[in-house]
Write a protein that holds these residues in place. Structure first.
Motif, PDB file in Angstrom:
ATOM      1  N   ARG A  71     -12.137 -45.847 -33.250  1.00 15.73           N
ATOM      2  CA  ARG A  71     -12.494 -45.162 -34.294  1.00 15.73           C
ATOM      3  C   ARG A  71     -11.379 -44.019 -34.969  1.00 15.73           C
ATOM      4  NH1 ARG A  71     -16.367 -39.490 -34.727  1.00 15.73           N
ATOM      5  NH2 ARG A  71     -15.811 -38.623 -36.796  1.00 15.73           N
ATOM      6  N   LEU A  72     -11.301 -44.484 -36.104  1.00 15.20           N
ATOM      7  CA  LEU A  72      -9.944 -44.067 -36.607  1.00 15.20           C
ATOM      8  C   LEU A  72      -9.499 -42.257 -37.164  1.00 15.20           C
ATOM      9  CD1 LEU A  72      -7.849 -47.059 -38.345  1.00 15.20           C
ATOM     10  CD2 LEU A  72      -7.477 -45.878 -36.637  1.00 15.20           C
ATOM     11  N   PHE A  73      -8.908 -41.453 -36.717  1.00 15.78           N
ATOM     12  CA  PHE A  73      -9.116 -40.057 -37.866  1.00 15.78           C
ATOM     13  C   PHE A  73      -7.410 -39.951 -38.151  1.00 15.78           C
ATOM     14  CE2 PHE A  73     -11.487 -40.062 -33.861  1.00 15.78           C
ATOM     15  CZ  PHE A  73     -13.083 -39.103 -33.986  1.00 15.78           C
ATOM     16  N   ASP A  74      -7.805 -40.192 -39.621  1.00 20.07           N
ATOM     17  CA  ASP A  74      -6.385 -40.109 -39.813  1.00 20.07           C
ATOM     18  C   ASP A  74      -5.631 -38.455 -40.538  1.00 20.07           C
ATOM     19  OD1 ASP A  74      -4.589 -40.201 -42.760  1.00 20.07           O
ATOM     20  OD2 ASP A  74      -6.222 -40.857 -44.532  1.00 20.07           O
ATOM     21  N   TYR A 133      -2.602 -42.021 -38.007  1.00 22.10           N
ATOM     22  CA  TYR A 133      -3.884 -42.395 -37.277  1.00 22.10           C
ATOM     23  C   TYR A 133      -3.685 -41.529 -35.464  1.00 22.10           C
ATOM     24  CZ  TYR A 133      -5.481 -44.411 -41.044  1.00 22.10           C
ATOM     25  OH  TYR A 133      -5.020 -45.047 -43.107  1.00 22.10           O
ATOM     26  N   VAL A 134      -4.417 -40.756 -35.316  1.00 18.86           N
ATOM     27  CA  VAL A 134      -5.119 -40.818 -34.274  1.00 18.86           C
ATOM     28  C   VAL A 134      -6.317 -41.992 -33.852  1.00 18.86           C
ATOM     29  CG1 VAL A 134      -5.685 -39.613 -33.216  1.00 18.86           C
ATOM     30  CG2 VAL A 134      -4.189 -38.677 -34.171  1.00 18.86           C
ATOM     31  N   GLU A 135      -6.370 -42.865 -32.852  1.00 21.48           N
ATOM     32  CA  GLU A 135      -6.852 -43.970 -32.974  1.00 21.48           C
ATOM     33  C   GLU A 135      -7.739 -43.751 -31.166  1.00 21.48           C
ATOM     34  OE1 GLU A 135      -7.969 -48.048 -33.018  1.00 21.48           O
ATOM     35  OE2 GLU A 135      -5.655 -47.458 -33.373  1.00 21.48           O
ATOM     36  N   VAL A 136      -9.196 -43.384 -31.439  1.00 22.76           N
ATOM     37  CA  VAL A 136      -9.467 -43.839 -30.508  1.00 22.76           C
ATOM     38  C   VAL A 136      -9.691 -45.053 -29.869  1.00 22.76           C
ATOM     39  CG1 VAL A 136     -11.683 -43.034 -28.588  1.00 22.76           C
ATOM     40  CG2 VAL A 136     -10.324 -41.583 -30.165  1.00 22.76           C
ATOM     41  N   ALA A 141      -5.934 -51.038 -33.212  1.00 23.58           N
ATOM     42  CA  ALA A 141      -6.025 -52.281 -33.969  1.00 23.58           C
ATOM     43  C   ALA A 141      -5.583 -53.002 -34.739  1.00 23.58           C
ATOM     44  CB  ALA A 141      -7.539 -51.314 -35.360  1.00 23.58           C
ATOM     45  N   ALA A 142      -4.734 -51.753 -34.830  1.00 26.42           N
ATOM     46  CA  ALA A 142      -3.048 -52.518 -35.353  1.00 26.42           C
ATOM     47  C   ALA A 142      -3.169 -53.804 -34.475  1.00 26.42           C
ATOM     48  CB  ALA A 142      -2.233 -52.113 -35.275  1.00 26.42           C
TER      49      ALA A 142
END
Length: 282
Positions: A71-74, A133-136, A141-142
């Motif tokens: 999950r991405l947090f913009d 982004y902060v990603e969990v 994903a990149a």
């Protein structure tokens, strides 16, 4: 990235390597010291968006599964001070890297001190920031996106003069690639266990090509994970304190497990992040 020898500091040839990582991120040991200072307290009072983000990250960590999309947090439009506070709060963990994407876009990745929590910055071909982004996720994903566009087969001509073992190695790699399916256990070819001439290694790198992902893990020693130009084929190298290769392998897998957060990491990271939130943000 280039093929050849790594030369150890004492001048002796180290183990040969398929791929060598170039300029790489250098994860530090950023602490929570700032948060405990008076200036840190003032910053926390001003940066309410960061304070609101932390419980959302903890909630995402609580339900994240290792084999599911993250999950991405913009945070692109967060104020600079908020982004700095996020960086100070999350710290810098064991894994860092870069992934080259389409249209000259690069993803710069840094795992937090809480495993499975990542800071991601996208830049354009001129190095200008596009998004943050902060990603969990178990891995950003990149990384998956960059590897997904690579060809899933190899082709090559006859062995070059001076070759020793390259043809059976290429046959084994080709067979393993054709049989690999996402989720299968990784298959490791260990170059420490049989001889490969410089001509072998140069031909191997030429055949596999250079890939779009470079990762470094500094958990137990240094491990450098480099994508080749062939999907699901990775160079994974372990280094000692003298920066000499002590284990040189190719791994046929989706993404090498040494770079991936495990299921229990998410639960541990959730607990740690909630402790930080409770101690400094409430």
């Amino acid at each position: 990235m280039r093929a050849g020898f790594r030369v150890s500091p004492n001048g002796e040839d180290a183990a040969m390597t398929v791929m060598q990582i170039g300029a790489e991120p250098q994860p530090g040991a950023r602490k929570l010291n700032l948060l405990a200072t008076s200036s840190g307290e003032e910053m926390i009072r001003r940066c309410r968006r960061t304070a609101m983000l932390l419980p959302e990250l903890a909630d995402a960590l609580a339900v994240q599964k290792a084999d599911e999309p993250g999950r991405l947090f913009d945070i692109t439009d967060f104020a600079g001070e908020d982004r700095e506070l996020i960086a100070q709060t999350l710290g810098e963990g064991e894994v860092a890297g870069v992934a080259a994407l389409a249209n000259g876009i690069t993803a710069q990745m840094q795992e937090a001190v809480m495993a499975g929590l990542w800071r991601i910055r996208f830049t354009d071909a001129e190095g200008r920031r596009i998004a943050d982004y902060v990603e969990v996720a178990s891995i950003p994903a990149a990384v998956r996106r960059a590897r997904s566009v690579l060809p899933a087969s190899i082709s090559h001509g006859p062995a070059p003069p001076g070759a020793m073992n390259i043809m059976p190695v290429l046959s084994e790699i080709g067979d393993r690639i054709s049989r690999y399916r996402d989720g299968d256990p990784g298959y490791v070819i260990n170059f420490s266990l049989f001889p490969m001439s410089p001509e072998d290694m140069a031909f191997l790198q030429e055949t596999l090509g250079a890939g779009p992902v470079q990762l470094t893990s500094r958990g137990y020693g240094t491990c450098r994970i480099v994508a080749t130009g062939t999907r699901n084929v990775w160079s994974v190298q372990m280094y000692n304190a003298m920066d000499t290769i002590i284990l040189d392998t190719l791994e046929i897998c989706g993404i090498p497990s040494v770079a991936i957060a495990a299921e229990e990491d998410f639960r541990d990271s959730e607990a740690r992040l909630r402790e930080i939130e409770e101690a400094y943000f409430k």
